[in-house]
Scaffold this motif. Structure first.
Motif, mmCIF file in Angstrom:
data_model
loop_
_atom_site.group_PDB
_atom_site.id
_atom_site.type_symbol
_atom_site.label_atom_id
_atom_site.label_comp_id
_atom_site.label_asym_id
_atom_site.label_seq_id
_atom_site.Cartn_x
_atom_site.Cartn_y
_atom_site.Cartn_z
ATOM 1 N N ALA A 1 0.825 -1.210 0.000
ATOM 2 C CA ALA A 1 0.000 0.000 0.000
ATOM 3 C C ALA A 1 0.859 1.260 0.000
ATOM 4 N N ILE A 2 1.956 1.241 0.752
ATOM 5 C CA ILE A 2 2.844 2.403 0.808
ATOM 6 C C ILE A 2 3.438 2.701 -0.569
ATOM 7 N N LEU A 3 3.833 1.654 -1.274
ATOM 8 C CA LEU A 3 4.359 1.852 -2.634
ATOM 9 C C LEU A 3 3.306 2.495 -3.532
ATOM 10 N N TYR A 4 2.070 2.061 -3.392
ATOM 11 C CA TYR A 4 0.969 2.634 -4.184
ATOM 12 C C TYR A 4 0.754 4.101 -3.815
ATOM 13 N N LEU A 5 0.792 4.410 -2.522
ATOM 14 C CA LEU A 5 0.514 5.764 -2.056
ATOM 15 C C LEU A 5 1.599 6.767 -2.424
ATOM 16 N N GLN A 6 2.773 6.264 -2.750
ATOM 17 C CA GLN A 6 3.848 7.160 -3.175
ATOM 18 C C GLN A 6 3.542 7.819 -4.511
ATOM 19 N N ASN A 7 2.660 7.193 -5.295
ATOM 20 C CA ASN A 7 2.347 7.722 -6.628
ATOM 21 C C ASN A 7 0.861 7.982 -6.862
ATOM 22 N N ASN A 8 0.044 7.680 -5.860
ATOM 23 C CA ASN A 8 -1.397 7.826 -6.037
ATOM 24 C C ASN A 8 -2.028 8.455 -4.798
ATOM 25 N N LYS A 9 -2.932 9.386 -5.012
ATOM 26 C CA LYS A 9 -3.618 10.051 -3.911
ATOM 27 C C LYS A 9 -4.949 9.347 -3.642
ATOM 28 N N VAL A 10 -5.218 9.046 -2.369
ATOM 29 C CA VAL A 10 -6.514 8.495 -1.994
ATOM 30 C C VAL A 10 -7.079 9.323 -0.838
ATOM 31 N N ASP A 11 -8.372 9.187 -0.617
ATOM 32 C CA ASP A 11 -9.036 9.949 0.447
ATOM 33 C C ASP A 11 -9.184 9.157 1.739
ATOM 34 N N ILE A 12 -9.421 7.849 1.610
ATOM 35 C CA ILE A 12 -9.680 7.013 2.779
ATOM 36 C C ILE A 12 -8.945 5.686 2.649
ATOM 37 N N ILE A 13 -8.382 5.231 3.762
ATOM 38 C CA ILE A 13 -7.722 3.926 3.804
ATOM 39 C C ILE A 13 -8.391 3.075 4.874
ATOM 40 N N PHE A 14 -8.848 1.891 4.492
ATOM 41 C CA PHE A 14 -9.352 0.912 5.451
ATOM 42 C C PHE A 14 -8.245 -0.106 5.680
ATOM 43 N N SER A 15 -7.898 -0.333 6.947
ATOM 44 C CA SER A 15 -6.807 -1.268 7.230
ATOM 45 C C SER A 15 -7.108 -2.142 8.440
ATOM 46 N N ASP A 16 -6.742 -3.414 8.314
ATOM 47 C CA ASP A 16 -6.736 -4.303 9.464
ATOM 48 C C ASP A 16 -5.505 -3.972 10.301
ATOM 49 N N ILE A 17 -5.425 -4.483 11.513
ATOM 50 C CA ILE A 17 -4.215 -4.319 12.324
ATOM 51 C C ILE A 17 -3.263 -5.482 12.099
ATOM 52 N N ASN A 18 -3.799 -6.687 12.109
ATOM 53 C CA ASN A 18 -2.955 -7.885 11.996
ATOM 54 C C ASN A 18 -2.693 -8.209 10.531
ATOM 55 N N ILE A 19 -1.719 -7.504 9.940
ATOM 56 C CA ILE A 19 -1.346 -7.708 8.542
ATOM 57 C C ILE A 19 0.148 -8.017 8.459
ATOM 58 N N PRO A 20 0.595 -8.696 7.386
ATOM 59 C CA PRO A 20 1.993 -9.137 7.300
ATOM 60 C C PRO A 20 3.000 -7.995 7.252
ATOM 61 N N GLU A 21 4.185 -8.269 7.770
ATOM 62 C CA GLU A 21 5.387 -7.440 7.650
ATOM 63 C C GLU A 21 5.348 -6.155 8.474
ATOM 64 N N MET A 22 4.301 -5.369 8.361
ATOM 65 C CA MET A 22 4.158 -4.124 9.115
ATOM 66 C C MET A 22 2.728 -4.073 9.626
ATOM 67 N N ASP A 23 2.538 -4.035 10.964
ATOM 68 C CA ASP A 23 1.160 -4.070 11.450
ATOM 69 C C ASP A 23 0.445 -2.737 11.205
ATOM 70 N N GLY A 24 -0.869 -2.749 11.396
ATOM 71 C CA GLY A 24 -1.675 -1.579 11.068
ATOM 72 C C GLY A 24 -1.315 -0.332 11.843
ATOM 73 N N LEU A 25 -0.846 -0.490 13.081
ATOM 74 C CA LEU A 25 -0.471 0.670 13.883
ATOM 75 C C LEU A 25 0.844 1.271 13.387
#
Length: 214
Positions: free
Chosen positions: A43-67
């Motif tokens: 998601a971070i790679l996507y956000l570096q080149n794309n603007k969004v208004d809202i992000i929905f995220s779980d906390i327990n996600i791979p590699e980097m948690d939601g917090l």
């Protein structure tokens, strides 16, 4: 009158069934789901080149948690509103989510009407927590002495609990869906933060703060 008007949205969750269901709900209320991701790093790679208004995220996600993801967005000055959708109902985690930059916190068991409320509040720069969780005022309590002093991340707390249950690195990795190398990194960080040099020191610290579940 609703403030929702074709805002661009992304979803971060590693459960496809949940992501697909949430996408359908969000599209039905007038949002545009631009993409879905299984990890925060994608998601971070996507956000570096794309603007969004809202992000929905779980906390327990791979590699980097939601917090950690919330804190990264704050650091990178990404202005998107962040709505956490999680099964976690621990008061300290909810508190940490808001402190990390989340605009709303919802249980994964929430309904469509509450999702709409969370979106509207977030777009109006207000905080929102779904009614059932909000009715339990314990989420507003001060952090316990252990959390306050050592500031472990959610993932580090999960790894620590598994360490105290005598799980090996491979077992911890499988339980949390992370690599063994990542587990090793978390172990080192936990030891540094708790100011201990070995497992004996770790156990003594855990006993002093009553961290053992049994």
């Amino acid at each position: 009158m609703s403030v929702i008007n074709k805002e661009k949205v992304i979803i971060i969750d590693d459960h496809k069934l949940f992501t697909n269901g949430l996408s359908i709900i969000l599209e039905s209320i007038g949002l545009r789901v631009m993409s879905t991701f299984e990890s925060a790093k994608e998601a971070i790679l996507y956000l570096q080149n794309n603007k969004v208004d809202i992000i929905f995220s779980d906390i327990n996600i791979p590699e980097m948690d939601g917090l950690q993801f919330c804190r990264r967005l704050k650091r990178d000055k990404i202005k998107a509103k962040i709505i956490i959708l999680s099964m976690y109902e621990d008061p300290n985690i909810i508190k940490e989510a808001f402190e990390s930059g989340a605009n709303a916190y919802l249980s994964k068991n929430t309904d469509k009407e509450e999702i709409i409320k969370a979106i509207e509040k977030s777009l109006n720069n207000k905080k929102y927590i779904n009614k059932r969780l909000a009715s339990n005022k314990s989420w507003e309590i001060e952090e316990d002495a252990f959390t306050l002093k050592y500031k472990l991340t959610l993932r580090e707390r999960e790894v620590l609990q598994l360490m105290l249950n005598e799980s090996k690195n491979r077992e911890i990795g499988e339980a949390l869906n992370i690599s063994t190398r990542t587990v090793e990194t978390h172990r080192k960080n936990i030891m540094l933060k708790l100011e201990v040099k070995n497992n004996i020191g770790l156990i003594k610290k855990a006993l002093s703060y009553k961290l053992f579940s049994n």
